[in-house]
Design an enzyme around this catalytic site. Sequence first.
Site, PDB file in Angstrom:
ATOM      1  N   CYS A   2       0.831  -1.200   0.000  1.00  0.00           N
ATOM      2  CA  CYS A   2       0.000   0.000   0.000  1.00  0.00           C
ATOM      3  C   CYS A   2       0.874   1.263   0.000  1.00  0.00           C
ATOM      4  CB  CYS A   2      -0.948   0.090   1.181  1.00  0.00           C
ATOM      5  SG  CYS A   2      -2.098  -1.278   1.251  1.00  0.00           S
ATOM      6  N   ARG A  27       4.105  -0.473  -4.621  1.00  0.00           N
ATOM      7  CA  ARG A  27       3.756  -0.936  -3.279  1.00  0.00           C
ATOM      8  C   ARG A  27       2.445  -1.713  -3.246  1.00  0.00           C
ATOM      9  NH1 ARG A  27       6.807   1.756   0.498  1.00  0.00           N
ATOM     10  NH2 ARG A  27       5.367   1.182   2.144  1.00  0.00           N
ATOM     11  N   TRP A  75      -2.521  -2.889  -1.735  1.00  0.00           N
ATOM     12  CA  TRP A  75      -2.190  -4.312  -1.858  1.00  0.00           C
ATOM     13  C   TRP A  75      -3.056  -4.993  -0.817  1.00  0.00           C
ATOM     14  CZ3 TRP A  75      -0.119  -8.405   1.034  1.00  0.00           C
ATOM     15  CH2 TRP A  75       0.325  -9.499   0.272  1.00  0.00           C
ATOM     16  N   ASN A  99      -1.736   2.415   5.396  1.00  0.00           N
ATOM     17  CA  ASN A  99      -0.832   1.329   5.018  1.00  0.00           C
ATOM     18  C   ASN A  99      -0.458   0.608   6.303  1.00  0.00           C
ATOM     19  OD1 ASN A  99       1.204  -0.323   3.967  1.00  0.00           O
ATOM     20  ND2 ASN A  99       2.759   1.252   4.245  1.00  0.00           N
ATOM     21  N   GLY A 100      -0.690  -0.692   6.333  1.00  0.00           N
ATOM     22  CA  GLY A 100      -0.359  -1.459   7.530  1.00  0.00           C
ATOM     23  C   GLY A 100      -1.469  -2.426   7.839  1.00  0.00           C
ATOM     24  N   GLU A 479      18.291 -17.191  -7.398  1.00  0.00           N
ATOM     25  CA  GLU A 479      17.762 -15.878  -7.744  1.00  0.00           C
ATOM     26  C   GLU A 479      17.223 -15.869  -9.179  1.00  0.00           C
ATOM     27  OE1 GLU A 479      16.699 -13.486  -6.334  1.00  0.00           O
ATOM     28  OE2 GLU A 479      16.714 -11.848  -7.771  1.00  0.00           O
ATOM     29  N   LYS A 483      13.352 -14.988 -10.171  1.00  0.00           N
ATOM     30  CA  LYS A 483      13.022 -13.925 -11.144  1.00  0.00           C
ATOM     31  C   LYS A 483      12.066 -14.452 -12.203  1.00  0.00           C
ATOM     32  CE  LYS A 483      13.828 -11.075  -9.649  1.00  0.00           C
ATOM     33  NZ  LYS A 483      14.473 -10.690  -8.439  1.00  0.00           N
ATOM     34  N   GLU A 486       8.452 -15.133 -10.643  1.00  0.00           N
ATOM     35  CA  GLU A 486       7.611 -13.994 -10.269  1.00  0.00           C
ATOM     36  C   GLU A 486       7.189 -13.173 -11.474  1.00  0.00           C
ATOM     37  OE1 GLU A 486       9.470 -10.970  -7.774  1.00  0.00           O
ATOM     38  OE2 GLU A 486      11.429 -11.511  -8.514  1.00  0.00           O
ATOM     39  N   HIS A 502      19.322 -37.720  -7.396  1.00  0.00           N
ATOM     40  CA  HIS A 502      18.759 -38.317  -6.187  1.00  0.00           C
ATOM     41  C   HIS A 502      17.235 -38.179  -6.150  1.00  0.00           C
ATOM     42  CE1 HIS A 502      22.740 -39.170  -4.762  1.00  0.00           C
ATOM     43  NE2 HIS A 502      23.090 -37.929  -5.052  1.00  0.00           N
ATOM     44  N   LYS A 601       5.993  -4.554  -3.683  1.00  0.00           N
ATOM     45  CA  LYS A 601       7.435  -4.481  -3.479  1.00  0.00           C
ATOM     46  C   LYS A 601       7.824  -4.522  -2.004  1.00  0.00           C
ATOM     47  CE  LYS A 601      11.512  -2.719  -5.378  1.00  0.00           C
ATOM     48  NZ  LYS A 601      11.890  -4.045  -5.858  1.00  0.00           N
TER      49      LYS A 601
END
Length: 606
Positions: A2, A27, A75, A99-100, A479, A483, A486, A502, A601
């Site tokens: 948010c 955000r 969000w 926001n929160g 990483e 990438k 997402e 294995h 983000k």
Amino acid sequence: MCGVVGYVGDRDCTDVLINALSKLEYRGYDSAGIAVFERNKIVVEKCQGKLKNLVTKLESEHKPLGHCGIGHTRWATHGEPSDINSHPHGNKRVTIVHNGIIENYRQLKDFLSNEGYSFESQTDTETVAKLLDYYYDGNPLDTITKVVTEIEGSYALGIIFRDFPDTIFAVRKDSPLIVGLGENENFIASDVPAILKYTKNYYLLEQDEIAIIKKDRVKVYDVHHNLLNKEVMVADWDINSAEKCGYEHFMLKEIHEQPTAITNTVSPRVFDGMPNLEECGITVDYLKGISRLFIVACGTAMHAGIVGKYVIEDLARVPVTVDMASEFIYRNPIIDSSDLVILISQSGETADTKSALKLAKQCGAKTLSIVNVVGSSIARESDMVIYTHAGPEISVASTKAYSVQLAIMYLIAFELSYAKEKISLDACKEYTSKLMDIPNLITETLEHKNICQKIASKIMNATSLLYIGRGLDYALSMEGSLKLKELSYIHSEAYASGELKHGTISLVDDEMPVIAVATQDRLFDKTISNIKEVKARGAKVILVCKESANVDDDIADYIIRIPATDNILMPMITTVPLQLIAYYTAVHRGNNVDQPRNLAKSVTVE
Ligand code: F6R
């Protein structure tokens, strides 16, 4: 998670709010809304979906005209993305953006329902708006103070009261909020990029400080209503850093910004050819006494920590434990006052990493944060901080922030190894000089765009991919795989190539492309054998190796040859083609590259 904005001044408030929100969409982008004073009345416009939906709504229906208001990009946490759940929330008397997360919202809702309030949305935020209304007695400062003593959880709140049509009120706890200071105009925002077009000066609001913002003055009070003398911060990010500057997406721009970001991060920490982190409180003497390290972070930042572990253990012979912050905080870790816990975070606001920091401090450990956003919670609350100088990272998928986090990992590893007498002064200087040369090699690597684009077109219809490698190549592959996942929404997994046989190799067939990373000389032949194994099972293989690698062209379906440096530094180069492959795969699939679905983000909820 948010974005909150607010404006009071002579400009068209709606235009400013929309522009500021466009810089905070990273955000969250489930819905957007604004509340603006129009002829002393609060007018709310909001709708589900991205900011552009709101813009279309304003153009086709009603664009509030005024000079004071608040805005929000969401969000979703409590309640699905919908028009009703979009912020702002409130009524004709008091309206808020938030926001929160309000943890005790159920109790508050029950209490307010008994007092005769009804609720339209499923959000936690609406209870705060109604609680403000309940306590409102004509004095906003008293009202806000009462409310913040009753709400539990995290909040950055922008509040407007009908009786104060030229004023924004703001308060925060555990969610970031700044007050932008302009010439005869002022702002609130969750993050600096939102205000950069208008001003670089701002106040950082501290926990539970309450700001009263008019166009010509800003007053900030503590919980006891003492007027505070706040330090004016000056953003060193320039306006272009929050613009695409001709690139199709922020992500592509940020991939290209990596050479500069690394130089900006490394150069100020090198003196006489040696890493020097003294300005951050880390001396050679301090490093000498370290016997083990913990690195705690989330997602991409945690992946930087994993590369750090490989490098630090290899060079400095100091044991390193890397944890996902969300696991660290619940696994009762064994740490004490002799330990150093390193927290890595681009935003400096990630809830799990913040909790990990708190836990580390409770255990008495020394804490060091590696953070990009200046003045963020994690930076301020840790004992020592090393700022990465990547500039604002707008694309939700992290690229340049990862690279600079790696760069700091290397500086720590080199200095620690020297302090521990595991490498000589000359060797330390040589590593450092090679690190400083990385930006040139990345610039060269960026020339491989075309092959990455072509590979992306070949893998875009796969349903699952494997990334394989050994040692640092494996650490780096994690990483690369994140990438791809997402951005492209294609499942992928990074696997240590030696471990494939294995079990996991049973997944491999001609439908599963394999991206093999083989940049480590010592392990090269072994990874090549693993490539042969997956090829024999029909996999299409993409090999990423050094330019100089002695390998036949038919070993893989595609080979990306990248500039070589010391083995230990190769992840800094190798990450680039993996970023580009993920980027172009998402582009080919028509996905929203900068704002992938379901993500935001700055993850400020657990
Ligand atoms: C992935 C990504 C996330 C973040 C993670 C931690 O591209 O960006 O995995 O790395 O959410 O965020 P920070 O670094 O802000 O703590």
